[in-house]
Design a protein around this motif. Structure first.
Motif, mmCIF file in Angstrom:
data_model
loop_
_atom_site.group_PDB
_atom_site.id
_atom_site.type_symbol
_atom_site.label_atom_id
_atom_site.label_comp_id
_atom_site.label_asym_id
_atom_site.label_seq_id
_atom_site.Cartn_x
_atom_site.Cartn_y
_atom_site.Cartn_z
ATOM 1 N N SER A 354 0.806 -1.219 0.000
ATOM 2 C CA SER A 354 0.000 0.000 0.000
ATOM 3 C C SER A 354 0.841 1.273 0.000
ATOM 4 O O SER A 354 0.324 2.362 -0.244
ATOM 5 C CB SER A 354 -0.934 0.027 1.219
ATOM 6 O OG SER A 354 -0.180 0.085 2.421
ATOM 7 N N ALA A 355 2.150 1.169 0.277
ATOM 8 C CA ALA A 355 3.002 2.364 0.318
ATOM 9 C C ALA A 355 3.061 3.021 -1.057
ATOM 10 O O ALA A 355 3.014 2.356 -2.086
ATOM 11 C CB ALA A 355 4.407 1.999 0.780
ATOM 12 N N SER A 356 3.152 4.340 -1.073
ATOM 13 C CA SER A 356 3.218 5.089 -2.326
ATOM 14 C C SER A 356 4.314 6.137 -2.235
ATOM 15 O O SER A 356 4.805 6.462 -1.155
ATOM 16 C CB SER A 356 1.868 5.742 -2.649
ATOM 17 O OG SER A 356 1.405 6.527 -1.563
ATOM 18 N N MET A 487 3.829 7.358 8.011
ATOM 19 C CA MET A 487 2.920 7.186 6.881
ATOM 20 C C MET A 487 2.299 5.791 6.828
ATOM 21 O O MET A 487 1.307 5.581 6.106
ATOM 22 C CB MET A 487 3.655 7.443 5.567
ATOM 23 C CG MET A 487 3.996 8.898 5.293
ATOM 24 S SD MET A 487 2.514 9.929 5.111
ATOM 25 C CE MET A 487 1.775 9.198 3.644
ATOM 26 N N TRP A 491 -0.875 5.250 4.407
ATOM 27 C CA TRP A 491 -0.757 4.739 3.040
ATOM 28 C C TRP A 491 -1.968 3.884 2.633
ATOM 29 O O TRP A 491 -2.479 4.051 1.521
ATOM 30 C CB TRP A 491 0.542 3.958 2.875
ATOM 31 C CG TRP A 491 1.726 4.836 2.529
ATOM 32 C CD1 TRP A 491 1.735 5.938 1.726
ATOM 33 C CD2 TRP A 491 3.076 4.666 2.975
ATOM 34 N NE1 TRP A 491 3.005 6.474 1.642
ATOM 35 C CE2 TRP A 491 3.848 5.706 2.392
ATOM 36 C CE3 TRP A 491 3.710 3.734 3.792
ATOM 37 C CZ2 TRP A 491 5.219 5.824 2.609
ATOM 38 C CZ3 TRP A 491 5.068 3.855 4.014
ATOM 39 C CH2 TRP A 491 5.823 4.893 3.426
#
Length: 503
Positions: A354-356, A487, A491
């Protein structure tokens, strides 16, 4: 004059490189290969198109070399690892090949992580299953495409398909064999792994594994007609591109960490005993009794290439070299203080799916050079996450860097300052292809060993960390990590925005 052919098939480009036996590239030919994305998270390629493109590249490289094909003493292939290429019982492609950028098996891996499968896997196979692992993809195919699953006759990797097209001999090598189904201690296939992933009915499809430098056949008459190679030219088993890159860059050794800054952030070190941890894959080395320990994520210089493609498109077509144009801007940005930071997670991360990506600390006074500096530093910071993980398990004191960014001295110095170790580069521009060619040369007796210390492949320059800049980068890296940790709960919420109704 004797020469060697190294084939390197990446995620978007397949190439053929003819080398002198000192490692000097004589000719390089490339072909783009279409990526198909029929659904979200599906990344595929047509297997026949891949072979046709590779054959064209080989033919062009021979023509460009100005030498007869009979000079080529042997052929070695490498290609992207993981993913899967399937043949049916008649040795015909069973659908498109699945690339290592594919993430369709995410739900499979999530279920394994929630059960005891992942922990049992790391103890047995030396790695936690990931979304593009053959085990996860095969489990997904079994669940969602049972008819296709039932027709599987042979499991292959990308480079295995190419060597099959060259020789007609199916099989793999030790490095690719260990992507899912080998015992990390015996380094051989184990039925326990197939049973762990509920894939026991594929025992017949596991390819025989040879040493990477073992001759497994010769170029067939049909392949010779397509490629321009001489029929019967020896072909070795080849190897996974992560291992090939380290070998070709001179970083395939204990006490050294090989850092390959390409599409993936690749960081690896060799050991003479297995050591397992969730933060790295413990896979077979080229020779029995050696292990290649790799900590990776799809978060390296592809972010820089994205920046150039999306934000510098006009200049890329209007100037001779976009890198020469941007170099002074980057150097100027490195000479002044900056608050700009970048998480290089456009295509993946060590923090989950899910990290961006994102810029932080931007002000109206920042220019393009500041943004590029942040991108390059973010790439180096992400490599450090993996290198620090490997430091917890292995002893090394030097870095061997390869990849496109290694041609820029300013960027290499960033890596030295961020990693806090001497960084050595190599003259070998085509490290993975040269690694495959080294195996080919060893297979036919041109080389007595696989050490990459010959002629053009020797080290060129060592970049030592600058103490002052090293201290500055410690502060920047700490903030980079703190922001990422902050984050992590956000995220997934950002990812959910894509499914929100438009207003």
């Amino acid at each position: 004059m004797p020469s060697l052919l190294g084939i390197d098939s990446g995620l978007t480009v397949t190439k053929a490189v003819i080398f002198d036996i000192d490692g000097t590239p004589i000719a390089v030919a490339r072909r783009k290969v279409t990526q198909f994305m029929p659904k979200a998270r599906h990344v595929e390629r047509d297997m026949f198109e891949l072979w046709s493109a590779t054959a064209d590249a080989i033919k062009e490289a021979i023509a460009l070399s100005g030498r007869p094909a009979s000079d080529i003493q042997a052929v070695g292939a490498t290609a992207h690892g993981d993913g899967i290429y399937l043949l049916d019982s008649k040795q015909q492609p069973l659908g498109r090949g699945i690339l290592s950028l594919d993430s369709r098996a995410g739900t499979v891996v999530e279920a394994w992580n929630e059960s005891d499968v992942s922990e049992r896997s790391i103890e047995l196979t030396g790695q936690v299953p990931h979304v593009s692992a053959p085990s996860a993809l095969l489990a997904w195919i079994k669940k969602t495409e049972p008819e296709r699953y039932g027709r599987i006759g042979q499991l292959m990797s990308c480079k295995d398909w190419l060597r099959f097209c060259l020789t007609g001999a199916p099989g793999t090598d030790r490095t690719e064999a260990s992507t899912s189904f080998t015992d990390v201690r015996t380094q051989e296939y184990t039925g326990d792994a197939l049973r762990l992933f509920a894939l026991s009915d594929l025992d017949h499809a596991l390819p025989a594994a040879a040493r990477s430098d073992e001759v497994i056949g010769g170029v067939t008459k049909d392949a010779a007609a397509l490629t321009g190679l001489v029929e019967g030219t020896p072909v070795v088993a080849g190897l996974h591109d992560v291992t090939a890159s380290a070998l070709g860059a001179g970083g395939y050794a204990e006490g050294v960490v090989a850092v390959i800054a390409g599409t993936y952030s690749i960081n690896e070190t060799l050991s003479s005993e297995p050591r397992v941890d969730r933060r790295w894959f413990c896979r077979n080395g080229i020779t029995p009794g050696t292990w290649n320990n790799m900590s990776i994520s799809p978060a390296s210089s592809a972010n820089y290439e994205w920046f150039l493609d999306r934000l510098c498109a006009a200049e890329q077509v209007s100037v001779p070299s976009i890198h020469a144009l941007l170099g002074p801007e980057i150097d100027a940005a490195l000479a002044r203080p900056s608050t700009a930071l970048f998480h290089p997670y456009l295509f993946g991360s060590p923090y989950g799916s899910s990290a961006s990506a994102g810029f932080f600390g931007l002000g109206g006074w920042h220019d393009r050079g500041d943004l590029l500096r942040a991108v390059l530093e973010g790439i180096a910071f992400n490599h450090r996450i993996h290198v620090d993980a490997l430091k917890d398990g292995f002893s090394f004191s030097q870095v061997r860097l390869a990849g496109g960014v290694s041609r820029n001295p300013s960027v290499v110095q960033i890596f030295a300052d961020v990693l806090g170790m001497p960084v050595t580069t190599s003259q070998t521009d085509e490290a993975a292809a040269w690694g495959a060619a080294l195996c080919a040369g060893r297979g036919v007796g041109i080389f007595a060993d696989l050490q990459n210390d010959r002629g053009a492949a020797a080290a060129t320059q060592v970049y030592n960390p600058d103490p002052a800049r090293r201290a500055q980068y410690e502060k920047r890296f700490d903030v980079f990590r703190e922001i990422a940790e902050a984050m992590m709960p956000l995220w997934p919420k950002i990812a959910d925005l894509a499914s929100s109704p438009e207003h």
